[in-house]
Structures are given as C-alpha cells and as structure tokens.
Design a protein around this motif. Structure first.
Motif, short mmCIF file in Angstrom:
data_model
loop_
_atom_site.label_atom_id
_atom_site.label_comp_id
_atom_site.label_asym_id
_atom_site.label_seq_id
_atom_site.Cartn_x
_atom_site.Cartn_y
_atom_site.Cartn_z
N GLU A 245 0.76 -1.25 0.31
CA GLU A 245 0.02 -0.25 0.02
C GLU A 245 0.90 1.25 0.26
O GLU A 245 0.75 2.37 -0.31
CB GLU A 245 -1.24 -0.26 0.82
CG GLU A 245 -2.31 -0.99 1.23
CD GLU A 245 -2.93 -1.08 2.29
OE1 GLU A 245 -2.58 -0.44 3.39
OE2 GLU A 245 -3.82 -1.49 2.12
N ARG A 246 2.33 1.10 0.47
CA ARG A 246 2.76 2.10 0.35
C ARG A 246 3.78 2.65 -1.08
O ARG A 246 3.83 3.74 -1.30
CB ARG A 246 4.60 2.25 1.25
CG ARG A 246 5.24 2.84 1.27
CD ARG A 246 6.30 3.24 1.85
NE ARG A 246 7.07 2.06 2.21
CZ ARG A 246 7.21 1.00 2.83
NH1 ARG A 246 6.39 1.02 3.49
NH2 ARG A 246 8.24 -0.02 2.45
N VAL A 247 3.84 1.55 -2.01
CA VAL A 247 4.67 1.41 -3.01
C VAL A 247 3.26 1.75 -4.78
O VAL A 247 3.55 2.09 -5.69
CB VAL A 247 5.25 1.14 -3.33
CG1 VAL A 247 6.08 0.94 -1.86
CG2 VAL A 247 4.60 -0.92 -3.14
N CYS A 248 1.99 1.41 -4.05
CA CYS A 248 1.37 0.13 -5.56
C CYS A 248 0.09 1.35 -5.05
O CYS A 248 -0.10 2.43 -4.07
CB CYS A 248 0.58 -0.79 -5.11
SG CYS A 248 1.89 -2.19 -5.87
N ASP A 249 -0.59 2.02 -6.47
CA ASP A 249 -1.54 2.55 -6.89
C ASP A 249 -2.49 2.46 -6.15
O ASP A 249 -3.10 0.74 -5.55
CB ASP A 249 -1.98 2.97 -8.66
CG ASP A 249 -2.93 3.18 -8.97
OD1 ASP A 249 -2.74 4.67 -9.03
OD2 ASP A 249 -3.90 3.35 -9.09
N ARG A 250 -3.17 3.13 -5.17
CA ARG A 250 -3.87 2.96 -4.00
C ARG A 250 -5.50 2.89 -5.17
O ARG A 250 -6.25 1.99 -4.46
CB ARG A 250 -4.49 4.39 -3.50
CG ARG A 250 -3.41 4.90 -2.59
CD ARG A 250 -3.45 5.93 -1.59
NE ARG A 250 -2.00 5.44 -1.01
CZ ARG A 250 -2.07 5.32 0.48
NH1 ARG A 250 -3.08 4.65 0.80
NH2 ARG A 250 -0.69 5.23 1.26
N GLY A 251 -5.94 3.27 -6.22
CA GLY A 251 -7.41 2.70 -6.76
C GLY A 251 -7.46 1.75 -7.12
O GLY A 251 -8.44 0.63 -6.96
N ARG A 252 -5.76 1.13 -8.17
CA ARG A 252 -5.60 -0.37 -8.45
C ARG A 252 -5.96 -0.65 -7.37
O ARG A 252 -6.63 -2.36 -7.33
CB ARG A 252 -4.77 -0.50 -8.95
CG ARG A 252 -4.75 0.43 -10.60
CD ARG A 252 -3.40 -0.12 -11.22
NE ARG A 252 -3.51 -0.06 -13.54
CZ ARG A 252 -3.65 1.29 -13.29
NH1 ARG A 252 -2.71 1.74 -12.43
NH2 ARG A 252 -3.29 1.88 -15.31
N LEU A 253 -5.40 -1.10 -5.79
CA LEU A 253 -5.65 -1.98 -4.82
C LEU A 253 -6.87 -1.60 -4.05
O LEU A 253 -7.25 -3.06 -3.76
CB LEU A 253 -4.42 -1.13 -3.51
CG LEU A 253 -2.93 -1.39 -4.03
CD1 LEU A 253 -1.95 -0.22 -2.79
CD2 LEU A 253 -2.79 -2.38 -3.70
N SER A 254 -7.08 -0.40 -4.31
CA SER A 254 -8.56 -0.37 -3.91
C SER A 254 -9.58 -1.86 -4.99
O SER A 254 -10.59 -2.11 -4.13
CB SER A 254 -9.85 1.31 -3.83
OG SER A 254 -10.51 0.96 -3.30
N ARG A 255 -9.13 -1.74 -6.57
CA ARG A 255 -10.38 -1.99 -6.93
C ARG A 255 -10.37 -3.73 -7.01
O ARG A 255 -10.74 -4.80 -6.85
CB ARG A 255 -10.61 -2.27 -8.71
CG ARG A 255 -11.21 -1.19 -8.92
CD ARG A 255 -11.36 -0.07 -9.92
NE ARG A 255 -9.70 0.06 -10.68
CZ ARG A 255 -9.35 1.45 -11.00
NH1 ARG A 255 -9.70 1.78 -10.37
NH2 ARG A 255 -7.90 1.77 -11.07
N GLY A 256 -8.79 -3.86 -6.69
CA GLY A 256 -8.15 -5.24 -6.11
C GLY A 256 -8.56 -6.09 -4.96
O GLY A 256 -9.03 -7.06 -5.38
N ARG A 257 -8.93 -5.10 -3.60
CA ARG A 257 -9.43 -5.66 -2.36
C ARG A 257 -10.84 -5.98 -2.95
O ARG A 257 -11.60 -7.09 -2.46
CB ARG A 257 -9.57 -4.58 -1.64
CG ARG A 257 -8.85 -4.43 -0.96
CD ARG A 257 -8.36 -3.52 0.28
NE ARG A 257 -8.76 -2.52 -0.09
CZ ARG A 257 -8.23 -1.00 -0.07
NH1 ARG A 257 -7.04 -1.46 -0.17
NH2 ARG A 257 -8.52 -0.43 -0.25
#
Length: 279
Positions: free
Chosen positions: A42-54
């Motif tokens: 979560e520190r290095v990856c794109d937050r928007g794509r991480l949210s969709r990944g969740r």
C-alpha cells in the motif's frame, strides 16, 4: 480489433468457488506478518488499483493460488471469458543462505521454540536483516506480471492476488518462508537438528530416582522406601517469611480504628499468631 477491445469493462464475470477474502471491510491482513506485507504494497502501489483489487479479492474473482519457492502464480477472472494469468516473483534463497538463517534462528532459544511450536516470532525479521537477507520483498524486488492489457502497477488482478496471498499468510505464516525457498517441514527439521548449538545439561539424579525392576523381583522389598529416611530429612532450610508479609504486599485499605490505620492494628495480631505457631 477496435481500440475499445483493449480495455476491460468495469464488471467482471462472477464465478463460483473462487478464493474469497474473509475481510469484508477495511484493511486485509490480521497478523503482524501479513500486515507487514500489505503495508509495503500500500506504500508503493497505486491506491486506486489496490482498492479495486480488494473488491476482486472479496468477491472471489481469484480462481486459484499456488506458492512455490520464489514464485506465486494465480488465475483471476475478469470480464473476458479467459481468466488472466498472474505471476509474482521474488528471490528464493539457496541452501547455503538457508543454512545460515536456520543456524541464526536456532541460536536464539526463544525464536527456535516459537517456530517449533508453529508460531512466527516478530523478531524473525531482525534475524533475516542481520544475515543481510530481507524476509519481505520491497517494491524493487517484486517482479509482477499479469496477462491483462492494463499496464498499471499493479493492475487490479495483481492487487487481488496480493490481498488473497496476505490472507494465506494469515492462515500459515510459514508460507512467507516457503516463498523465500524453505518449506515448513524442512525448516523445522533443520532447527531440530541444529538445536541452537547448546549441549544438553547432564542429568542429575533425583531424590526419588530408583532403578526400574520387574515387580516379580521386588516382592520382598516392594514397600521399602527408595531413599533412606536420613536423606528425606536432609532438606535445605527455607528462608523464614515475616509474619506480616501479606499485609506488606496488599494495598492498605482506607480504614482506621480510633484514628489508627487498620494495618497498624493487624500487624501485632499477625506477629502473635506466628509466635503461637512456633510455641
């Protein structure tokens, strides 16, 4: 092929039997090791794509997940009929490095005991660092790939696999080590063999140690004590505790009698009880 064919619609094909993340809201990852892994992502990856990944992880879009030394592979169902293939690579340590790591872990009795009991001590990360071998990968080490056309880092399919992987780490912390190249059984076997380099203390005969003899050969003296009465009486004297020890250890109650604290009245009584016991 039209330009729009390269971009996936927002709604993926729903699947049955996928790996569904347990966490329904908020962060994913319960134990310190899985949270450590997620914090790096979560520190290095794109937050928007991480949210969709969740969202993908929670809806069960990850079809399968396999963890091998240095490589995690998975399939994720998107909006196209064919699932996307995901690969996440890190460096797997060789036998010599794991021999050094196992020796360093076994040298710490507490860490060795926790690992043999199936627990992951929080200090294990420090042991890896002292060996100049990181336990968790950082953004420079992670080599991630997905067969989807999204060039983002990471895409939502990779993000979903990373979150499902974190929950797999929750269930079995030894998967973190297996990803680095050492399976649970192999590591525990190495720790048992190494033993921390400590020689076992020589056994001291106990007071009641007797030789095991078949009952038929002991019928004549079966009821005789295994140690002489003189040895039984030879005991080291224990220090005498003050009679008001209990009063000293407890918080004094806010009580007085004729303006005298209750503890000052009780101490002579405790002393008198002790003297009458000795009489």
């Amino acid at each position: 092929m039209s330009r729009n064919d390269w971009f996936e619609p927002s709604r993926p094909i729903r699947v049955e039997g996928g790996i569904r993340a347990r966490s329904r809201r908020g962060s994913i990852g319960e134990q310190w090791w899985s949270r450590r892994f997620i914090d790096i992502l979560e520190r290095v990856c794109d937050r928007g794509r991480l949210s969709r990944g969740r969202s993908y992880a929670r809806s069960g879009q990850v079809l399968d997940l396999e963890i091998a030394p240095g490589l995690v592979t998975a399939r994720v169902q998107g909006s196209r009929r064919t699932p996307y293939k995901v690969g996440i690579e890190i460096a797997a340590y060789d036998a010599d490095r794991w021999r050094a790591l196992a020796g360093a872990l076994a040298a710490q009795a507490l860490y060795r005991a926790k690992l043999l009991a199936g627990e992951m001590p929080a200090e294990i990360e420090d042991v890896f660092h002292r060996c100049d071998l990181p336990l968790f990968p950082d953004e420079r080490e992670l080599d991630m790939d997905c067969s989807c056309p999204d060039w983002g880092f990471p895409c939502k399919h990779l993000s979903a696999v990373l979150y499902v992987l974190a929950e797999a780490f929750d269930d079995d912390p030894f998967l973190v080590l297996a990803w680095r190249g050492m399976g649970k059984d192999a590591l525990l076997g190495a720790l048992r063999e190494t033993g921390g380099g400590e020689e076992p203390a020589p056994a001291r005969p106990g007071l009641f140690d007797v030789t095991d003899t078949p009952f038929t050969e002991r019928m004549a003296d079966f009821y005789e004590p295994g140690a002489s009465p003189a040895r039984l009486r030879d005991r080291t004297a224990l220090p005498v505790a003050p009679p008001d020890l209990l009063l000293r250890t407890l918080d004094p109650p806010p009580l007085t009698a004729r303006k005298i604290p209750i503890l000052d009245l009780l101490r002579p009584a405790y002393q008198a009880f002790a003297e009458s016991d000795d009489a």
